[in-house]
Design a protein around this motif. Structure first.
Motif, PDB file in Angstrom:
ATOM      1  N   ARG A 272     -64.379  53.499 -13.678  1.00  4.69           N
ATOM      2  CA  ARG A 272     -63.744  54.815 -13.566  1.00  4.69           C
ATOM      3  C   ARG A 272     -64.538  55.903 -14.269  1.00  4.69           C
ATOM      4  N   ALA A 273     -65.179  55.561 -15.383  1.00  2.26           N
ATOM      5  CA  ALA A 273     -65.928  56.570 -16.139  1.00  2.26           C
ATOM      6  C   ALA A 273     -67.079  57.157 -15.348  1.00  2.26           C
ATOM      7  N   LYS A 274     -67.571  56.433 -14.323  1.00  4.71           N
ATOM      8  CA  LYS A 274     -68.698  56.907 -13.532  1.00  4.71           C
ATOM      9  C   LYS A 274     -68.277  57.559 -12.220  1.00  4.71           C
ATOM     10  N   LEU A 275     -66.972  57.625 -11.976  1.00  2.00           N
ATOM     11  CA  LEU A 275     -66.517  58.228 -10.727  1.00  2.00           C
ATOM     12  C   LEU A 275     -66.598  59.746 -10.775  1.00  2.00           C
ATOM     13  N   GLY A 276     -66.515  60.302 -11.973  1.00  2.00           N
ATOM     14  CA  GLY A 276     -66.612  61.759 -12.117  1.00  2.00           C
ATOM     15  C   GLY A 276     -65.479  62.459 -11.392  1.00  2.00           C
ATOM     16  N   GLU A 277     -65.820  63.568 -10.786  1.00  2.00           N
ATOM     17  CA  GLU A 277     -64.828  64.373 -10.089  1.00  2.00           C
ATOM     18  C   GLU A 277     -64.777  64.061  -8.604  1.00  2.00           C
ATOM     19  N   THR A 278     -65.523  63.020  -8.176  1.00  2.00           N
ATOM     20  CA  THR A 278     -65.627  62.729  -6.755  1.00  2.00           C
ATOM     21  C   THR A 278     -64.363  62.078  -6.224  1.00  2.00           C
ATOM     22  N   ALA A 279     -63.897  62.523  -5.099  1.00  2.00           N
ATOM     23  CA  ALA A 279     -62.756  61.890  -4.457  1.00  2.00           C
ATOM     24  C   ALA A 279     -63.181  60.512  -3.959  1.00  2.00           C
ATOM     25  N   LEU A 280     -62.320  59.525  -4.164  1.00  2.00           N
ATOM     26  CA  LEU A 280     -62.647  58.179  -3.727  1.00  2.00           C
ATOM     27  C   LEU A 280     -62.788  58.142  -2.218  1.00  2.00           C
ATOM     28  N   GLY A 281     -63.757  57.335  -1.779  1.00  2.00           N
ATOM     29  CA  GLY A 281     -63.957  57.174  -0.357  1.00  2.00           C
ATOM     30  C   GLY A 281     -64.883  58.199   0.247  1.00  2.00           C
ATOM     31  N   GLU A 282     -65.472  59.086  -0.589  1.00  2.00           N
ATOM     32  CA  GLU A 282     -66.390  60.098  -0.074  1.00  2.00           C
ATOM     33  C   GLU A 282     -67.795  59.851  -0.611  1.00  2.00           C
ATOM     34  N   ALA A 283     -68.791  60.316   0.137  1.00  2.00           N
ATOM     35  CA  ALA A 283     -70.146  60.295  -0.398  1.00  2.00           C
ATOM     36  C   ALA A 283     -70.152  61.116  -1.679  1.00  2.00           C
ATOM     37  N   ALA A 284     -70.845  60.600  -2.717  1.00  2.00           N
ATOM     38  CA  ALA A 284     -70.693  61.201  -4.027  1.00  2.00           C
ATOM     39  C   ALA A 284     -72.007  61.365  -4.749  1.00  2.00           C
ATOM     40  N   PRO A 285     -72.162  62.434  -5.550  1.00  2.00           N
ATOM     41  CA  PRO A 285     -73.311  62.498  -6.448  1.00  2.00           C
ATOM     42  C   PRO A 285     -73.235  61.312  -7.391  1.00  2.00           C
ATOM     43  N   ASP A 286     -74.332  60.607  -7.539  1.00  2.00           N
ATOM     44  CA  ASP A 286     -74.333  59.387  -8.333  1.00  2.00           C
ATOM     45  C   ASP A 286     -74.450  59.706  -9.811  1.00  2.00           C
ATOM     46  N   ALA A 287     -73.579  59.083 -10.625  1.00  2.00           N
ATOM     47  CA  ALA A 287     -73.602  59.319 -12.061  1.00  2.00           C
ATOM     48  C   ALA A 287     -74.850  58.760 -12.718  1.00  2.00           C
ATOM     49  N   ILE A 288     -75.589  57.878 -12.022  1.00  2.00           N
ATOM     50  CA  ILE A 288     -76.771  57.292 -12.641  1.00  2.00           C
ATOM     51  C   ILE A 288     -78.038  57.726 -11.923  1.00  2.00           C
ATOM     52  N   GLY A 289     -77.956  58.766 -11.108  1.00  2.00           N
ATOM     53  CA  GLY A 289     -79.162  59.303 -10.489  1.00  2.00           C
ATOM     54  C   GLY A 289     -79.156  59.172  -8.986  1.00  2.00           C
ATOM     55  N   GLY A 290     -79.507  60.263  -8.289  1.00  2.00           N
ATOM     56  CA  GLY A 290     -79.556  60.218  -6.838  1.00  2.00           C
ATOM     57  C   GLY A 290     -78.177  60.362  -6.233  1.00  2.00           C
ATOM     58  N   ASP A 291     -78.100  60.200  -4.914  1.00  2.00           N
ATOM     59  CA  ASP A 291     -76.832  60.309  -4.211  1.00  2.00           C
ATOM     60  C   ASP A 291     -76.450  58.976  -3.611  1.00  2.00           C
ATOM     61  N   VAL A 292     -75.166  58.734  -3.529  1.00  2.00           N
ATOM     62  CA  VAL A 292     -74.660  57.550  -2.853  1.00  2.00           C
ATOM     63  C   VAL A 292     -74.652  57.845  -1.360  1.00  2.00           C
ATOM     64  N   PRO A 293     -75.310  57.057  -0.535  1.00  2.00           N
ATOM     65  CA  PRO A 293     -75.305  57.323   0.904  1.00  2.00           C
ATOM     66  C   PRO A 293     -73.920  57.101   1.485  1.00  2.00           C
ATOM     67  N   ASP A 294     -73.622  57.765   2.578  1.00  2.00           N
ATOM     68  CA  ASP A 294     -72.317  57.564   3.190  1.00  2.00           C
ATOM     69  C   ASP A 294     -72.348  56.431   4.216  1.00  2.00           C
ATOM     70  N   GLU A 295     -73.563  55.871   4.472  1.00  2.00           N
ATOM     71  CA  GLU A 295     -73.679  54.736   5.386  1.00  2.00           C
ATOM     72  C   GLU A 295     -74.700  53.737   4.847  1.00  2.00           C
ATOM     73  N   VAL A 296     -74.492  52.467   5.207  1.00  2.00           N
ATOM     74  CA  VAL A 296     -75.431  51.402   4.873  1.00  2.00           C
ATOM     75  C   VAL A 296     -75.677  50.578   6.122  1.00  2.00           C
ATOM     76  N   ALA A 297     -76.615  49.643   6.039  1.00  2.00           N
ATOM     77  CA  ALA A 297     -76.902  48.778   7.183  1.00  2.00           C
ATOM     78  C   ALA A 297     -75.657  47.993   7.576  1.00  2.00           C
ATOM     79  N   LEU A 298     -75.535  47.690   8.851  1.00  2.00           N
ATOM     80  CA  LEU A 298     -74.324  47.065   9.391  1.00  2.00           C
ATOM     81  C   LEU A 298     -73.929  45.770   8.693  1.00  2.00           C
ATOM     82  N   PRO A 299     -74.867  44.870   8.311  1.00  2.00           N
ATOM     83  CA  PRO A 299     -74.435  43.614   7.675  1.00  2.00           C
ATOM     84  C   PRO A 299     -73.837  43.791   6.285  1.00  2.00           C
ATOM     85  N   VAL A 300     -74.095  44.909   5.622  1.00  2.00           N
ATOM     86  CA  VAL A 300     -73.697  45.091   4.224  1.00  2.00           C
ATOM     87  C   VAL A 300     -72.183  45.261   4.106  1.00  2.00           C
TER      88      VAL A 300
END
Length: 409
Positions: free
Chosen positions: A35-63
């Motif tokens: 929870r401490a790394k979620l920041g102000e981002t709404a759950l379930g949305e692409a989010a600025p990453d607390a540890i650097g970079g951005d979290v992509p909103d999509e990944v490869a199909l098998p993941v």
């Protein structure tokens, strides 16, 4: 491509529901985060990453799952795991342990060890019992264990949790009997000292040492033996792992290319761990000796800090001590022992003698630093990066004459 959702990893029930949907491909891939790394981002949305970079909103199909590594000794990484890899790991674990059972969850579900308790429970068709949140205690663990209903019961813990159970059980017979009731205590996340393992087994605890990582969907070697279809080999002193539980890689393609390789059509993960693999008859035994990169040069001599730490932890009273490096004008770098246990007079000399006998004089610790409490990550692992920073930032620690110091604020 498949949608990726960042979810709150502090609620095991919520994570379990999302994980089940991800494994069945009825829901999106998930990235559980503390929870401490979620920041102000709404759950379930692409989010600025607390540890650097951005979290992509999509990944490869098998993941199905993305796990952020703890970063206990380096930069955190995002590991992408397929449903097939997670379920293969669970199947290997079930086979190695002798069958399905009910699990007690005592680890955070934003780390692979906690997630795997949920995956194994889903695969076994049993409902996990969750230990109380907050600081781990033996009494809280036993209270949770009382809710287990299945005749076969398992749990997954880290060495510091085992140490607390052992210390409590040595004083309280009711705690001893409750913990001994478990069919297996999987202990991983970091090296388990032989002294602590022996104390646990003397109490009747069924301890299983595990080795693995997020990149292998959790533990894939139990008590030195690869489980399921895991294959381990040694190349140039490094352990490499193959099998169906391997991750797809990282969200960083360059890092994936660096750590995963294909050799004669077989995909291998380069662990970065030093070790050996020996064959005796039909059995393959894996011995892990430490991180290849956890080496310092002290007085012109290479010193493996993992080896120093094992020798230190073999000395009574230092089973949970941690060894890190500190800069030295005279030697370049030196090993330093950090502990939250009371340090008796003369302890440094005993440690120096024990380490020098096992690893040479250059490896002998220069100092013991006594802290009120060792900093730990949410997974229970020592925060080695934080410890090193603490020692570096400490200004002019005072000595008690025996090499035992207390860092400044």
């Amino acid at each position: 491509m498949r949608r990726l959702e960042v979810i709150d990893g502090s609620n095991p029930h919520t994570v379990g529901i999302a994980l089940r949907a991800a494994l069945s491909r009825e829901g999106p891939a998930i990235l559980p985060r503390e929870r401490a790394k979620l920041g102000e981002t709404a759950l379930g949305e692409a989010a600025p990453d607390a540890i650097g970079g951005d979290v992509p909103d999509e990944v490869a199909l098998p993941v199905a799952l993305v796990v952020e590594t703890s970063g206990s000794s380096g930069a955190p990484k995002r590991v992408a795991l397929s449903a097939d890899a997670l379920l293969a790991s669970a199947a290997g674990s079930e086979s190695a342990l002798g069958g399905p059972g009910q699990w007690l969850l005592a680890l955070p579900t934003h780390y692979v060890a906690g997630i795997q308790v949920l995956v194994r429970s889903i695969a076994a068709g049993t409902t996990p019992v969750v230990a109380s949140a907050g600081r781990f205690t033996a009494h809280g663990f036993v209270d949770a264990a009382a809710e287990l209903e299945h005749p076969v019961r398992y749990t997954s813990i880290v060495p510091v949790q085992l140490a607390r159970l052992v210390e409590a059980a040595e004083r309280a017979p009711e705690i001893r009997s409750a913990v001994a009731r478990f069919d297996a205590l999987l202990v991983g996340g970091q090296a388990l000292s032989p002294a602590l393992a022996e104390r646990a087994r003397a109490l009747g605890f069924r301890v299983v040492r595990t080795y693995g990582s997020s990149e292998t969907a959790g533990g894939c070697v139990y008590d030195g033996l690869p489980i399921g279809r895991t294959v381990v080999r040694e190349r140039g002193g490094e352990l490499q792992i193959s099998g169906p539980s391997l991750a797809e890689g990282y969200l960083d393609p360059e890092l994936t290319a660096e750590r995963f390789l294909v050799d004669e059509g077989v995909r291998w993960y380069r662990t970065g761990d030093a070790g050996s693999v020996t064959e005796t008859g039909d059995a393959v035994h894996v011995q892990v000796s430490g991180r290849l990169d956890n080496v310092i040069i002290s007085g012109g001599v290479k010193v493996a800090l993992d080896r120093v730490e094992r020798l230190v932890q073999a000395v009574p009273g230092f089973e949970q001590a941690v060894v890190v490096a500190r800069d030295s004008e005279e030697w370049g770098q030196v090993p330093v022992v950090v502990t939250d246990a009371r340090v008796p007079v003369g302890a440094l000399w005993r440690l120096r003698d024990a380490v020098a006998e096992g690893a040479g004089r250059a490896a002998a610790p220069d100092e013991i630093v006594e802290l009120e409490r060792l900093p730990r990550l949410a997974s229970g692992k020592p925060d080695r990066v934080g410890l090193t920073r603490t020692l570096t930032a400490s200004a002019g620690p005072g000595s008690d004459g025996d090499g035992v110091t207390e860092p400044g604020p």
